[in-house]
Enzyme design. Structure first.
Site, PDB file in Angstrom:
ATOM      1  N   HIS A  93       0.614   7.010  -7.319  1.00  0.00           N
ATOM      2  CA  HIS A  93      -0.444   5.393  -7.099  1.00  0.00           C
ATOM      3  C   HIS A  93      -1.606   5.695  -7.372  1.00  0.00           C
ATOM      4  CE1 HIS A  93       2.537   3.926  -4.294  1.00  0.00           C
ATOM      5  NE2 HIS A  93       3.037   5.651  -3.727  1.00  0.00           N
ATOM      6  N   SER A 153       1.645   1.237  -9.087  1.00  0.00           N
ATOM      7  CA  SER A 153       2.617   1.661  -7.352  1.00  0.00           C
ATOM      8  C   SER A 153       3.700   2.347  -8.034  1.00  0.00           C
ATOM      9  CB  SER A 153       2.379   1.349  -6.684  1.00  0.00           C
ATOM     10  OG  SER A 153       1.667   1.876  -5.520  1.00  0.00           O
ATOM     11  N   GLU A 160       1.193  -1.193  -0.063  1.00  0.00           N
ATOM     12  CA  GLU A 160      -0.139   0.080   0.412  1.00  0.00           C
ATOM     13  C   GLU A 160       0.476   1.005  -0.417  1.00  0.00           C
ATOM     14  OE1 GLU A 160      -2.954  -3.267   1.403  1.00  0.00           O
ATOM     15  OE2 GLU A 160      -1.277  -2.603   1.963  1.00  0.00           O
ATOM     16  N   SER A 161       1.300   1.591  -1.161  1.00  0.00           N
ATOM     17  CA  SER A 161       1.964   2.714  -1.549  1.00  0.00           C
ATOM     18  C   SER A 161       3.322   3.025  -1.202  1.00  0.00           C
ATOM     19  CB  SER A 161       1.728   4.000  -0.591  1.00  0.00           C
ATOM     20  OG  SER A 161       0.236   4.513  -0.569  1.00  0.00           O
ATOM     21  N   CYS A 213      -2.268   3.423   2.000  1.00  0.00           N
ATOM     22  CA  CYS A 213      -2.853   3.845   1.574  1.00  0.00           C
ATOM     23  C   CYS A 213      -4.173   2.532   2.150  1.00  0.00           C
ATOM     24  CB  CYS A 213      -3.160   4.484  -0.200  1.00  0.00           C
ATOM     25  SG  CYS A 213      -3.065   2.437  -1.029  1.00  0.00           S
TER      26      CYS A 213
END
Length: 417
Positions: A304, A291, A121-122, A136
């Site tokens: 992203h 990403s 996530e990111s 995120c």
């Protein structure tokens, strides 16, 4: 008090620690009349079951992924502690920091100045005396502070500055403690027994509570003996053009293997043209999502993307210290073609002073060959000494707003209040 712009004015944001705040009841960003400084959320202990995600996977529920990121930047005093600073942290220490945030490291690239990690996530960026984390979805980013500060303390590093920020959520009910509201986040920072002594900061809101707004917490623990000129531009884009969003589905790639699919998305969308000369580390997600980190000398750029129409979102952030960001913003908007956009510029006062044209001052952004964006609000504030934060909201002009997307855009804006 918090900035509450309702027109094209440019008010100044203010601290909300110990002051009543104006709140949106729809998503409980805050509670009407409650002071954030008195937030009393219980501090829950971390458990291993709270902090695990599958290697390489994002938490995916069709049509309801929270794209806008939570952001933490932590700075340490130069020339104190281990000479390699944060870059001396072991992989186990970095994994623990990410696990507390409910994400994992997927890939990384490095140069002489920094290490850049693409996360499930990111992103995570590690400098000698600075770390930047963006996560995120339903990550628990603030929970990383305990292992982060413990690991850096073991290296003899001295905390100098900490900032936390995020945009308003689209799916607030899906968030996990301590991230269901800014009140809860602020209370976590104020009340956590391991953090409060080190992080006595202030909270701020920029932008209209009834629309897209930006939440900022800053703790400045130093009197600098040097001039800092760093600055970061963040472009948050909503409702991408469908033909652009289509690039970021795995099914659109000729080769479905992760690395090949990522390179295809980077080239087909034109993202590579936004970071000329940089080392690119990109990642495609299945069934959709993307990403990318790019590093060039001491600067990073990160992108992203969540392409689904129900939660369409793309972010472009860079620490490149330009004196004008107008051409870059135009190129980014031309690449992603969103219906609405939020731009923030954050940095040291000396760094912001080097910017010849502050992008937030532009009432209209003209993107040649595509459209014009009209500014609906702007906010500026100076927080905790020499940190300057500015934010602007723009929407595509009516003549370029397709009727079939207009109602969808209005609905998304209402849901994100």
């Amino acid at each position: 008090m918090a900035a509450l712009p309702t027109s094209d004015a440019a008010p100044t944001g203010g601290p909300i620690d110990g002051a009543a705040s104006v709140i949106d009841d729809a998503n409980a960003e805050m509670s009407a009349g409650v002071a954030l400084g008195s937030a009393s959320a219980a501090i829950e202990p971390l458990s291993d079951s709270d902090t695990t995600t599958s290697e390489g996977d994002r938490e995916y529920v069709a049509g309801c992924f929270e794209g806008p990121e939570k952001n933490i930047e932590v700075c340490f005093t130069p020339d104190i502690g281990h000479p390699n600073g944060c870059r001396e942290l072991s992989r186990d220490a970095l994994d623990a920091i990410c696990a507390a945030s409910r994400c994992t490291i997927l890939t990384s690239v490095s140069n002489a100045h920094l290490d850049a990690y693409v996360l499930s996530e990111s992103s995570l960026f590690v400098y000698r005396h600075k770390m930047v984390l963006k996560t995120c979805g339903t990550t628990t980013l603030l929970r990383c502070l305990k292992p982060l500060l413990k690991a850096t303390n073991e290296l003899g590093l001295e905390l100098e500055w900490l900032g936390y920020s995020r945009a308003n959520y689209k799916f607030p009910d899906a968030q996990i403690f301590p991230h269901s509201s800014f009140q809860e986040e602020f209370g976590y920072l104020k009340k956590h027994p391991h953090l409060n002594a080190k992080l006595a900061g202030e909270g701020y809101i920029l932008g209209p509570i009834t629309g897209d707004h930006f939440l900022v917490y800053v703790a400045d623990k130093c009197t600098r003996q040097y001039v800092a000129t760093e600055r970061t531009l963040n472009i948050m884009m909503f409702d991408m053009a469908p033909e652009v969003a289509s690039h970021f589905y795995m099914e659109s790639c000729p080769d479905k293997e992760d690395a090949a699919a990522a390179k295809h998305m980077t080239a087909a969308s034109g993202i590579d043209n936004l970071v000329p000369g940089a080392i690119i580390d990109d990642r495609a997600f299945d069934p959709c999502g993307y990403s990318m980190n790019a590093i060039l000398y001491g600067s990073y750029t990160t992108v992203h993307i969540t392409p689904e129409q129900e939660c369409s979102y793309a972010s472009f952030e860079t620490s490149t210290p330009l004196t004008s960001y107008s051409a870059l913003i135009n190129n980014v908007l031309s690449t992603f073609r969103p219906m609405r956009v939020v731009v923030t510029l954050t940095g040291d006062a000396e760094g912001i002073a080097q910017v010849v044209e502050n992008p937030i001052d532009n009432k209209t952004i003209h993107v040649p060959g595509f459209a014009a964006y009209n500014r609906s609000s702007a906010s500026f504030t100076k927080v905790e000494g020499d940190c300057v934060v500015s934010m602007g909201n723009w929407e595509i002009s009516a003549e370029h707003d397709p009727s079939e997307l207009r109602e969808h855009r209005k609905t998304n804006r209402i849901q994100s209040i």
